[in-house]
Motif scaffolding. Structure first.
Motif, short mmCIF file in Angstrom:
data_model
loop_
_atom_site.label_atom_id
_atom_site.label_comp_id
_atom_site.label_asym_id
_atom_site.label_seq_id
_atom_site.Cartn_x
_atom_site.Cartn_y
_atom_site.Cartn_z
N ILE A 134 -4.96 -12.90 21.54
CA ILE A 134 -6.38 -13.22 21.72
C ILE A 134 -6.53 -14.44 22.63
O ILE A 134 -7.36 -14.46 23.54
N ARG A 135 -5.73 -15.47 22.37
CA ARG A 135 -5.76 -16.68 23.19
C ARG A 135 -5.56 -16.37 24.66
O ARG A 135 -6.33 -16.80 25.52
N ASP A 136 -4.52 -15.62 24.96
CA ASP A 136 -4.18 -15.34 26.36
C ASP A 136 -5.21 -14.44 27.03
O ASP A 136 -5.53 -14.62 28.21
N VAL A 137 -5.73 -13.47 26.29
CA VAL A 137 -6.76 -12.59 26.87
C VAL A 137 -8.02 -13.37 27.19
O VAL A 137 -8.60 -13.24 28.28
N LEU A 138 -8.48 -14.21 26.25
CA LEU A 138 -9.68 -15.00 26.49
C LEU A 138 -9.51 -15.99 27.63
O LEU A 138 -10.47 -16.32 28.33
N CYS A 139 -8.29 -16.45 27.82
CA CYS A 139 -8.02 -17.43 28.89
C CYS A 139 -7.50 -16.78 30.17
O CYS A 139 -7.02 -17.47 31.08
N ALA A 140 -7.63 -15.45 30.26
CA ALA A 140 -7.23 -14.71 31.46
C ALA A 140 -5.77 -14.95 31.83
O ALA A 140 -5.41 -15.15 33.00
N GLU A 141 -4.90 -14.94 30.83
CA GLU A 141 -3.46 -15.08 31.02
C GLU A 141 -2.79 -13.78 30.61
O GLU A 141 -3.30 -13.05 29.74
N VAL A 142 -1.63 -13.49 31.21
CA VAL A 142 -0.84 -12.36 30.73
C VAL A 142 -0.26 -12.75 29.38
O VAL A 142 0.41 -13.78 29.27
N PRO A 143 -0.55 -11.99 28.30
CA PRO A 143 -0.05 -12.37 26.98
C PRO A 143 1.46 -12.56 26.97
O PRO A 143 2.20 -11.80 27.61
#
Length: 208
Positions: A134-143
């Motif tokens: 969730i963190r990476d998706v919301l921050c536009a990062e590849v999980p």
């Protein structure tokens, strides 16, 4: 023992919240963004676990200290993150500690709810990884779980070691410590030495 597990769970929430706040710092968010990302990272995995176990209200509904801890960590990191030498490196190690804690507590709660061993391992992995997703998706990062790093494998190894020792009646404390060290050590090797699982490589002359 229930209080000890709750304390471990709260530590995992705090560490994962820190990883979320560090990601928010790299994205130059305001203090509200820090608190939001810290909160969804800290409680996301446990929320998914409780929903899948069908145990009624998720754990933080009746225990607001979890959300307050996430908010507190978010505010603290908003003011202290600029002084860290490498926020990305700190993020990786905080995430590794949260991963190791949550794979153990997630597997323990699944086993206590009557889940069979394979399902308890899977729920341990989900508890340890879903908040980071969730963190990476919301921050536009590849999980992290989708990168060529030892990540979910470390969580699965830690959960499996913990559950096998519990079933062998090795004692809760020793089982928790062994599960944590297995997951954290495996993830640490990947971070420190760049060890990763082999990835699929496309063959020349084929359309994909």
């Amino acid at each position: 023992m229930d209080q000890w597990i709750a304390w471990l769970d709260l530590c995992g929430v705090a560490v994962f919240a820190a990883s979320g706040a560090l990601t928010a710092s790299r994205k130059q968010m305001d203090v509200v963004g820090f608190c939001l990302i810290a909160t969804v990272t800290g409680i996301g995995g446990g929320t998914m676990r409780d929903l899948l176990l069908g145990q009624g209200a998720v754990y933080w509904i009746s225990a607001p200290e979890y959300v307050m801890t996430c908010i507190g960590v978010g505010v603290l990191l908003f003011f202290t993150a600029p002084y860290l030498e490498s926020r990305y490196k700190a993020l990786l190690w905080a995430d590794a500690a949260g991963l190791a804690l949550f794979c153990v507590t997630g597997a323990e709660k699944a086993l206590a709810a009557g889940a069979p061993l394979p399902v308890a391992v899977i729920l341990g992995v989900m508890t340890a990884t879903f908040g980071g997703i969730i963190r990476d998706v919301l921050c536009a990062e590849v999980p992290l779980i989708l990168r060529k790093e030892i990540y979910a494998t470390a969580a699965a190894a830690g959960a499996l070691v913990y559950l096998l020792l519990i079933l062998a009646e090795a004692g809760a404390l020793w089982s928790q410590a062994a599960g944590f060290l297995t997951a954290f050590g495996t993830r640490a090797i990947g971070i420190a030495f760049g060890v990763s699982l082999p990835v699929y490589r496309a063959r020349p002359g084929r359309d994909y």
